[in-house]
Scaffold this active site. Sequence first.
Site, PDB file in Angstrom:
ATOM      1  N   SER A 155       0.840  -1.198   0.000  1.00  0.00           N
ATOM      2  CA  SER A 155       0.000   0.000   0.000  1.00  0.00           C
ATOM      3  C   SER A 155       0.879   1.254   0.000  1.00  0.00           C
ATOM      4  O   SER A 155       1.651   1.465  -0.933  1.00  0.00           O
ATOM      5  CB  SER A 155      -0.952  -0.048   1.199  1.00  0.00           C
ATOM      6  OG  SER A 155      -1.943   0.932   1.101  1.00  0.00           O
ATOM      7  N   HIS A 193      -3.752  -0.404  -4.665  1.00  0.00           N
ATOM      8  CA  HIS A 193      -5.215  -0.577  -4.591  1.00  0.00           C
ATOM      9  C   HIS A 193      -5.826  -0.189  -5.938  1.00  0.00           C
ATOM     10  O   HIS A 193      -6.861   0.471  -6.007  1.00  0.00           O
ATOM     11  CB  HIS A 193      -5.817   0.303  -3.483  1.00  0.00           C
ATOM     12  CG  HIS A 193      -5.310   0.016  -2.114  1.00  0.00           C
ATOM     13  ND1 HIS A 193      -5.715  -1.074  -1.366  1.00  0.00           N
ATOM     14  CD2 HIS A 193      -4.405   0.689  -1.348  1.00  0.00           C
ATOM     15  CE1 HIS A 193      -5.094  -1.052  -0.192  1.00  0.00           C
ATOM     16  NE2 HIS A 193      -4.282  -0.005  -0.166  1.00  0.00           N
ATOM     17  N   GLU A 230      -5.012  -5.008  -5.442  1.00  0.00           N
ATOM     18  CA  GLU A 230      -4.927  -5.604  -4.110  1.00  0.00           C
ATOM     19  C   GLU A 230      -4.617  -7.097  -4.204  1.00  0.00           C
ATOM     20  O   GLU A 230      -4.965  -7.754  -5.182  1.00  0.00           O
ATOM     21  CB  GLU A 230      -6.241  -5.377  -3.357  1.00  0.00           C
ATOM     22  CG  GLU A 230      -6.466  -3.908  -3.024  1.00  0.00           C
ATOM     23  CD  GLU A 230      -7.768  -3.653  -2.295  1.00  0.00           C
ATOM     24  OE1 GLU A 230      -8.558  -4.614  -2.103  1.00  0.00           O
ATOM     25  OE2 GLU A 230      -8.025  -2.490  -1.916  1.00  0.00           O
TER      26      GLU A 230
END
Length: 273
Positions: free
Chosen positions: A131, A173, A200
Amino acid sequence: MDEKVKGNLIIIGGAEDKYGESKILKQVVEVAGGADASIMVLTTATEKPMEVGNEYKRVFERLGVKNIEILDISSRTEADRDDYAQRIGKCTGIFFTGGDQLRITSILGGTKVHQALQDAHLKGAAIIGTSAGASVMSATMIVDGDNNEPARKCTLKMAPGLGLLEGAIIDQHFEQRGRIGRLLCGVAENPYILGIGIDEDTAIQVFPDAHLEVLGTNAVTIIDGTSIKNSNVSELKPDEILAITNVTLHVLPRGYGFDMKNRKVLTYDEIKG
């Protein structure tokens, strides 16, 4: 990418499987040295360092790693501590958690810990980020931009990253948050830089020779701007919809790779052969 680099990067799009088959994190462990791995979990990005750090400690223990350390560096004073830099230098894998990527760069950038990370990567340590920890890998990183919106000029905010990955910008993401518009803006502004959008539970492993391979359950989108014929990104009217023509786009699931130097998709047979 510097040919002298000996370490791998594993760059994860976020929300990786921690409790099931954990294929990406198993690869992290393997690349970091398997049962002999020494993994440092850096929690600088998150506002919940103990909670997040302990969760990853439990996950890596379940995957067979015995030597796991959590390090929360929350100030530039701490990031300039010799003992922290030395501890990082002894690790075979350094893992950046998610959170806020600006916390990572604003706290670590230009410090002894930052230099220790670069030195460790040169010598063979694996650097891993998920992330926000993925975004910071590149020399220039995406900080903010519109999700699930048409690509508009001047809506993208970028800042310097840690500089471990040359010639690319990372977005994470990716499919889940509809970020193709903002990655197209980034490539339009810097057509010589590859735009890499990672879904993801998906990751790329970047090898020292600057080729990458896709890991995980979803896909990686690669935008190559060197083929662009024209765009309006540099014109006035900053809120205007982006125009961009002849951009090259690849969508690659697990089993595929990409040669970043030659801008070439690699098939399974080419990777294994």
